[in-house]
Design an enzyme around this catalytic site. Structure first.
Site, short mmCIF file in Angstrom:
data_model
loop_
_atom_site.label_atom_id
_atom_site.label_comp_id
_atom_site.label_asym_id
_atom_site.label_seq_id
_atom_site.Cartn_x
_atom_site.Cartn_y
_atom_site.Cartn_z
CD GLU A 1 -3.10 26.77 -9.31
OE1 GLU A 1 -4.05 27.02 -10.08
OE2 GLU A 1 -1.92 26.69 -9.69
CB CYS B 1 -7.06 24.88 -13.75
SG CYS B 1 -6.44 23.48 -14.64
CB ALA B 2 -8.98 26.54 -8.30
N GLY B 3 -6.40 28.38 -9.44
CA GLY B 3 -5.69 29.61 -9.08
C GLY B 3 -5.87 30.72 -10.08
CB CYS C 1 -8.35 33.59 -20.60
SG CYS C 1 -8.64 35.32 -20.78
N GLY D 1 -8.40 31.91 -8.22
CA GLY D 1 -9.60 31.61 -7.45
C GLY D 1 -10.85 32.41 -7.80
C1 SAM Z 1 -6.19 30.17 -16.38
S1 SAM Z 1 -5.62 29.89 -14.78
C2 SAM Z 1 -7.11 29.56 -13.92
C3 SAM Z 1 -7.85 30.80 -13.51
C4 SAM Z 1 -8.90 30.52 -12.47
N1 SAM Z 1 -9.89 29.57 -12.95
C5 SAM Z 1 -9.63 31.77 -12.01
O1 SAM Z 1 -10.72 32.05 -12.48
O2 SAM Z 1 -9.07 32.47 -11.16
C6 SAM Z 1 -4.91 28.30 -14.91
C7 SAM Z 1 -4.37 27.78 -13.58
O3 SAM Z 1 -4.00 26.42 -13.78
C8 SAM Z 1 -2.87 26.16 -12.99
N2 SAM Z 1 -2.23 24.92 -13.48
C9 SAM Z 1 -1.25 24.79 -14.39
N3 SAM Z 1 -0.95 23.49 -14.58
C10 SAM Z 1 -1.76 22.78 -13.75
C11 SAM Z 1 -1.92 21.41 -13.48
N4 SAM Z 1 -1.18 20.49 -14.09
N5 SAM Z 1 -2.83 21.06 -12.57
C12 SAM Z 1 -3.59 21.98 -11.94
N6 SAM Z 1 -3.47 23.30 -12.15
C13 SAM Z 1 -2.57 23.70 -13.05
C14 SAM Z 1 -2.04 27.40 -13.13
O4 SAM Z 1 -1.10 27.50 -12.08
C15 SAM Z 1 -3.11 28.48 -13.09
O5 SAM Z 1 -3.30 28.92 -11.79
#
Ligand code: SAM
Length: 477
Positions: free
Chosen positions: A314, A289-291, A410, A293
């Site tokens: 992501e 769940c990288a976005g 978080c 980043g």
């Molecule tokens: C808490 S954020 C992650 C923050 C990231 N780890 C960082 O440090 O920048 C959660 C991310 O999970 C993504 N997300 C949501 N559902 C998802 C899925 N089914 N598969 C993968 N990513 C997903 C969201 O779009 C969001 O970017």
């Protein structure tokens, strides 16, 4: 004397004075209210426009920012005070009028702006944005508010602690009651701890940088910034804390992507996963769940130092592009893909380390998103619950036997942290590979008060970080 001549001559109409700082703050609050905008996204373009027009200098920008953030953070307290000064329910007051009143209340009760200046600037603002009629109402309410200081008002409008502790804390520290209740459940302990936590949510967080290993060093950042402008991090060996007013964009290493802005809590999560003990290979890492980043960029740099590769995945394509940008220049191999982590394209058991930093309520980052506490609803947690469990189950399938998964949020809300991990480990709601919890506390050396383990919960009032949660799970079968 005729009737006509005895009447006072009407005052010549004076145009209201336009104060660009207050008008901008009002516009930002309206955008947050009306369009569900985020203050941290709305404000920068408004400030830029004002600067480009020559309306603003740096001090004006700082004041406008403080007015918007301060008003949003303390909105719960100000609403209770405003309600005590008017004779109809708050919901019957037009939202733009409430915004002007809350801005005025913040200037009167939450800043050092002198009383007469706070009232007159707010009335002038009301004349510009609401008209003369409603400006009179604003004037009357703010004059009432100005008769007492914040402590006196809070004592008057908050229910006594002994009668209803959560309602009392909600009004005093400006959080919705359900959030007070959830944070307290997770924090445990008595009154002092929860009061410190709620107050920490109302403080402006320090800006922390990460020097991405192999690309920059904290020494380099500290040298560039000088000792008056920066300090080493408290806990992360890669962190540098900026002094107030420090501008990350002014630092070359940040512009070049060798360093970035990242809370120390997020750094600790990535470092703990990277250092969790493993038997056997340590070559393939996944951030599921990288976005946008932040953690992926730190994991990528740490992986490079070990000769491992990172796959950063992501779901949202536009956020995957942000991940790509964050990883550009990474010293080792990596790949970024847009994929749904609940229906993953990778083969099961193909990674040694996996991070799932799942979507959550964000109740651990209330310091950064001043409007979030008013927008979130308890029902939101039910929406996240199945996704969080699915992502953790798939992360356990993605890791090889003996490999480690880091489940991070978080949010300190138990329904998003321990309950999720516990459900998945017990196979509730669907089968998952067998796994055991790994003690994460030794992986954050020197960090105090991490709880009873094996998972860790960081806290703004204790660690100065966001309230990040981390559980480490080793796949056993
Ligand atoms: C808490 S954020 C992650 C923050 C990231 N780890 C960082 O440090 O920048 C959660 C991310 O999970 C993504 N997300 C949501 N559902 C998802 C899925 N089914 N598969 C993968 N990513 C997903 C969201 O779009 C969001 O970017």
């Amino acid at each position: 004397m005729s009737e006509q001549s005895r009447r006072r001559p009407p005052k010549p109409h004076r145009r209201p004075k336009k104060d660009p700082v207050r008008i901008l703050a009002f516009e930002a609050l309206r955008a947050v209210d009306e369009r569900d905008a985020y203050a941290n996204l709305v404000l920068p373009p408004l400030l830029k426009k004002a600067r480009d027009k020559g309306d603003f200098d740096t001090r004006d920008a700082a004041l406008a920012t403080e007015l918007v953030y301060g008003t949003l953070r303390r909105q719960g307290t100000y609403d209770a005070i405003i309600a005590a000064c008017i004779d109809r329910p708050l919901r019957e007051v037009d939202p733009p009028v409430l915004d002007v009143l809350a801005l005025g209340a913040h200037q009167l009760l939450g800043t050092r702006i002198p009383t007469h200046a706070a009232v007159s600037a707010s009335v002038e603002l009301a004349r510009v944005v609401l008209g003369d009629g409603r400006a009179k109402f604003v004037n009357a309410v703010l004059r009432k508010i100005s008769q007492d200081d914040l402590d006196t008002w809070v004592e008057r409008v908050a229910p006594p602690y002994d009668e209803d502790a959560e309602d009392h804390l909600a009004v005093v520290h400006s959080h919705p009651r359900w959030v007070v209740s959830a944070l307290w459940d997770s924090l445990g302990g008595g009154r002092a701890g929860i009061e410190d936590l709620l107050e920490a949510d109302n403080e402006r967080p320090e800006v922390t940088l990460v020097a991405r290993p192999g690309r920059a060093t904290t020494g380099e950042l500290l040298d560039v910034l000088g000792e008056d402008s920066a300090l080493p991090g408290r806990w992360s060996p890669y962190a540098v804390r900026l002094a107030e007013g420090g501008e990350p964009g002014a630092i070359a290493a940040v512009r070049e992507g060798r360093a970035g802005v990242q809370d120390e809590g997020s750094q600790l999560v990535a470092i703990a996963l990277a250092n969790a003990p493993l038997d056997g290979s340590d070559e393939r890492w996944l951030d599921g769940c990288a976005g946008p980043g932040g953690k992926a960029a730190l994991l990528g740099a740490l992986a490079a130092g070990r000769g491992a590769t990172l796959l950063a995945s992501e779901k949202q394509p536009h956020r995957a592009r942000l991940v790509d940008r964050a990883l550009t220049g990474n010293p080792g191999p990596y790949q970024v893909i847009a994929a749904d982590g609940t229906r993953p394209p990778w083969r099961p058991g193909s990674f040694d380390r996996v991070l799932v930093d799942v979507p959550c309520s964000g109740l651990g980052a209330l310091r950064r998103r001043p409007e979030a506490r008013w927008r979130r609803r308890p029902e939101d947690l039910e929406g996240f619950a199945p996704l969080q469990r699915n992502l953790l189950r798939e992360a356990l399938r993605a890791v090889r036997v003996g490999g480690v998964v880091g489940y991070a949020t978080c949010s300190p809300h138990l329904a998003e942290t321990r309950v999720v991990v516990d459900d998945v480990l017990r196979g509730r709601g669907g089968p998952a590979p067998e796994a055991e919890l790994v003690d994460a506390r030794p992986l954050m050396p020197g960090v105090p008060a991490l709880g009873d383990g094996p998972d860790v919960q960081l806290w703004p009032h204790v660690h100065g970080t966001d309230a990040m949660y981390l559980a480490l799970l080793r796949r056993t079968a």
